[in-house]
Write an enzyme that holds these catalytic residues in place. Sequence first.
Site, mmCIF file in Angstrom:
data_model
loop_
_atom_site.group_PDB
_atom_site.id
_atom_site.type_symbol
_atom_site.label_atom_id
_atom_site.label_comp_id
_atom_site.label_asym_id
_atom_site.label_seq_id
_atom_site.Cartn_x
_atom_site.Cartn_y
_atom_site.Cartn_z
ATOM 1 N N ASN A 10 -76.319 -37.013 -76.452
ATOM 2 C CA ASN A 10 -76.973 -37.415 -77.701
ATOM 3 C C ASN A 10 -77.742 -38.699 -77.414
ATOM 4 O O ASN A 10 -77.151 -39.755 -77.245
ATOM 5 C CB ASN A 10 -75.889 -37.648 -78.768
ATOM 6 C CG ASN A 10 -76.446 -38.282 -80.041
ATOM 7 O OD1 ASN A 10 -77.658 -38.278 -80.259
ATOM 8 N ND2 ASN A 10 -75.560 -38.815 -80.872
ATOM 9 N N TRP A 11 -79.077 -38.569 -77.355
ATOM 10 C CA TRP A 11 -79.899 -39.718 -76.962
ATOM 11 C C TRP A 11 -80.140 -40.682 -78.130
ATOM 12 O O TRP A 11 -80.792 -41.706 -77.959
ATOM 13 C CB TRP A 11 -81.231 -39.247 -76.368
ATOM 14 C CG TRP A 11 -81.085 -38.475 -75.078
ATOM 15 C CD1 TRP A 11 -79.914 -38.236 -74.389
ATOM 16 C CD2 TRP A 11 -82.120 -37.827 -74.330
ATOM 17 N NE1 TRP A 11 -80.183 -37.497 -73.265
ATOM 18 C CE2 TRP A 11 -81.512 -37.221 -73.190
ATOM 19 C CE3 TRP A 11 -83.501 -37.685 -74.505
ATOM 20 C CZ2 TRP A 11 -82.253 -36.505 -72.250
ATOM 21 C CZ3 TRP A 11 -84.234 -36.975 -73.559
ATOM 22 C CH2 TRP A 11 -83.622 -36.388 -72.445
ATOM 23 N N LYS A 12 -79.666 -40.327 -79.305
ATOM 24 C CA LYS A 12 -79.801 -41.194 -80.495
ATOM 25 C C LYS A 12 -81.256 -41.662 -80.644
ATOM 26 O O LYS A 12 -82.171 -40.884 -80.425
ATOM 27 C CB LYS A 12 -78.821 -42.358 -80.404
ATOM 28 C CG LYS A 12 -77.394 -41.895 -80.140
ATOM 29 C CD LYS A 12 -76.369 -42.952 -80.374
ATOM 30 C CE LYS A 12 -74.999 -42.426 -79.961
ATOM 31 N NZ LYS A 12 -73.901 -43.224 -80.435
ATOM 32 N N HIS A 97 -73.033 -36.229 -87.533
ATOM 33 C CA HIS A 97 -72.592 -37.274 -86.598
ATOM 34 C C HIS A 97 -72.088 -38.460 -87.424
ATOM 35 O O HIS A 97 -72.603 -38.739 -88.507
ATOM 36 C CB HIS A 97 -73.767 -37.708 -85.717
ATOM 37 C CG HIS A 97 -73.355 -38.617 -84.610
ATOM 38 N ND1 HIS A 97 -73.181 -39.968 -84.803
ATOM 39 C CD2 HIS A 97 -73.063 -38.367 -83.315
ATOM 40 C CE1 HIS A 97 -72.797 -40.514 -83.662
ATOM 41 N NE2 HIS A 97 -72.722 -39.568 -82.736
ATOM 42 N N GLU A 99 -72.572 -41.491 -87.280
ATOM 43 C CA GLU A 99 -73.620 -42.455 -87.687
ATOM 44 C C GLU A 99 -74.372 -41.935 -88.905
ATOM 45 O O GLU A 99 -74.815 -42.719 -89.747
ATOM 46 C CB GLU A 99 -74.551 -42.738 -86.492
ATOM 47 C CG GLU A 99 -73.847 -43.612 -85.456
ATOM 48 C CD GLU A 99 -74.300 -43.425 -84.021
ATOM 49 O OE1 GLU A 99 -75.383 -42.843 -83.792
ATOM 50 O OE2 GLU A 99 -73.559 -43.855 -83.118
ATOM 51 N N GLU A 169 -64.885 -36.718 -82.789
ATOM 52 C CA GLU A 169 -65.354 -38.036 -82.373
ATOM 53 C C GLU A 169 -64.698 -39.103 -83.240
ATOM 54 O O GLU A 169 -65.200 -39.414 -84.338
ATOM 55 C CB GLU A 169 -66.874 -38.121 -82.538
ATOM 56 C CG GLU A 169 -67.639 -37.124 -81.698
ATOM 57 C CD GLU A 169 -69.043 -37.621 -81.393
ATOM 58 O OE1 GLU A 169 -69.376 -37.692 -80.219
ATOM 59 O OE2 GLU A 169 -69.781 -37.960 -82.330
ATOM 60 N N GLY A 175 -69.317 -45.614 -78.901
ATOM 61 C CA GLY A 175 -70.133 -46.755 -78.505
ATOM 62 C C GLY A 175 -69.339 -48.044 -78.358
ATOM 63 O O GLY A 175 -69.914 -49.124 -78.243
ATOM 64 N N SER A 215 -67.155 -42.734 -76.129
ATOM 65 C CA SER A 215 -67.091 -43.496 -74.877
ATOM 66 C C SER A 215 -66.635 -42.656 -73.687
ATOM 67 O O SER A 215 -65.878 -43.127 -72.835
ATOM 68 C CB SER A 215 -66.206 -44.736 -75.055
ATOM 69 O OG SER A 215 -66.764 -45.592 -76.041
ATOM 70 N N GLY A 236 -72.886 -40.187 -75.878
ATOM 71 C CA GLY A 236 -74.008 -41.057 -76.231
ATOM 72 C C GLY A 236 -74.452 -41.869 -75.025
ATOM 73 O O GLY A 236 -75.233 -41.419 -74.190
ATOM 74 N N GLY A 237 -73.908 -43.079 -74.905
ATOM 75 C CA GLY A 237 -74.364 -44.039 -73.897
ATOM 76 C C GLY A 237 -74.480 -43.491 -72.487
ATOM 77 O O GLY A 237 -75.507 -43.694 -71.817
HETATM 78 C C1 PEP Z 1 -71.935 -40.152 -79.679
HETATM 79 O O1 PEP Z 1 -72.990 -40.653 -79.945
HETATM 80 O O2 PEP Z 1 -71.662 -39.037 -80.159
HETATM 81 C C2 PEP Z 1 -71.022 -40.857 -78.791
HETATM 82 C C3 PEP Z 1 -69.843 -40.327 -78.557
HETATM 83 O O3 PEP Z 1 -71.459 -42.041 -78.254
HETATM 84 P P1 PEP Z 1 -70.780 -42.836 -77.013
HETATM 85 O O4 PEP Z 1 -70.579 -41.822 -75.908
HETATM 86 O O5 PEP Z 1 -71.787 -43.878 -76.646
HETATM 87 O O6 PEP Z 1 -69.493 -43.402 -77.499
#
Ligand code: PEP
Length: 251
Positions: A10-12, A97, A99, A169, A175, A215, A236-237
């Site tokens: 997920n490049w957000k 998600h 967010e 999640e 994050g 994470s 994400g990251g």
């Molecule tokens: C996400 O955006 O769904 C996520 C899990 O981010 P991260 O891996 O950065 O925690």
Amino acid sequence: MARPKLIVGNWKMYKTVAEAVAMAGSLKSLGLGGRAGVHVGVCPPLTCLHAVAQALRGSGIEVGSQNLHWEREGAFTGEVSAAMVKEAGATFTLVAHSERRQLFGETNATANRKVRAALAEGLSVILCVGERLEEREAGRTFEVVRDHLLGSLEGVDSAAMARVAVAYEPVWAIGTGRTATPAQAQEVHAHLRGLIQGAWGSAVAEAAVIQYGGSVKPDNVRELMAQPDIDGALVGGASLKPDSFGALVHF
Ligand code: PEP
């Protein structure tokens, strides 16, 4: 039958079109779409979706939207529909998600409309569920994920469930660098599979892909993927660089 693992980046709200296309080229040349038993996808920002889908053609890597609106078209300034992201090259979408839930007012009711619209358009769905830290500390994790799951998937029939994956999640792990332990994640995944069994039956539950997100990194992915009810990762990251995403696909 073993379930496939599903690894999705997920490049957000990161990457210009040029950066996204360069990243797609790297993922393609790393051959990440070709690992047997592992399905791979990326969700770029909407401005890059079409270009990334073109760049990934023939790679085996799918492209998804991070969000969409439930109406097909109309006076909804700033929104895009399932049909539009599909035309741009998406084969799946994230829905709800955390967010979106925390920052943009997504509820189980709006998530449900989005899930149904995406499925009706022929897209697959990754439905995100997960508790906030205060909910975990209050012992409400199972209740929260049940409400997210069953509320967001209301009216989805067993046949359509073949195109629905769930991403667990925990919000406190997204994050933050703070991952759920494999045992903490497994416990919730098993609970989710039980809920799916109760609502849609054993065959759907056995086939259901339940990803973990929060994470996930190259150094913790293997232990998470070894859990019996963890069928992949939503990342994400660590999905933003070819090497780390490649390491996740080759967990
Ligand atoms: C996400 O955006 O769904 C996520 C899990 O981010 P991260 O891996 O950065 O925690």
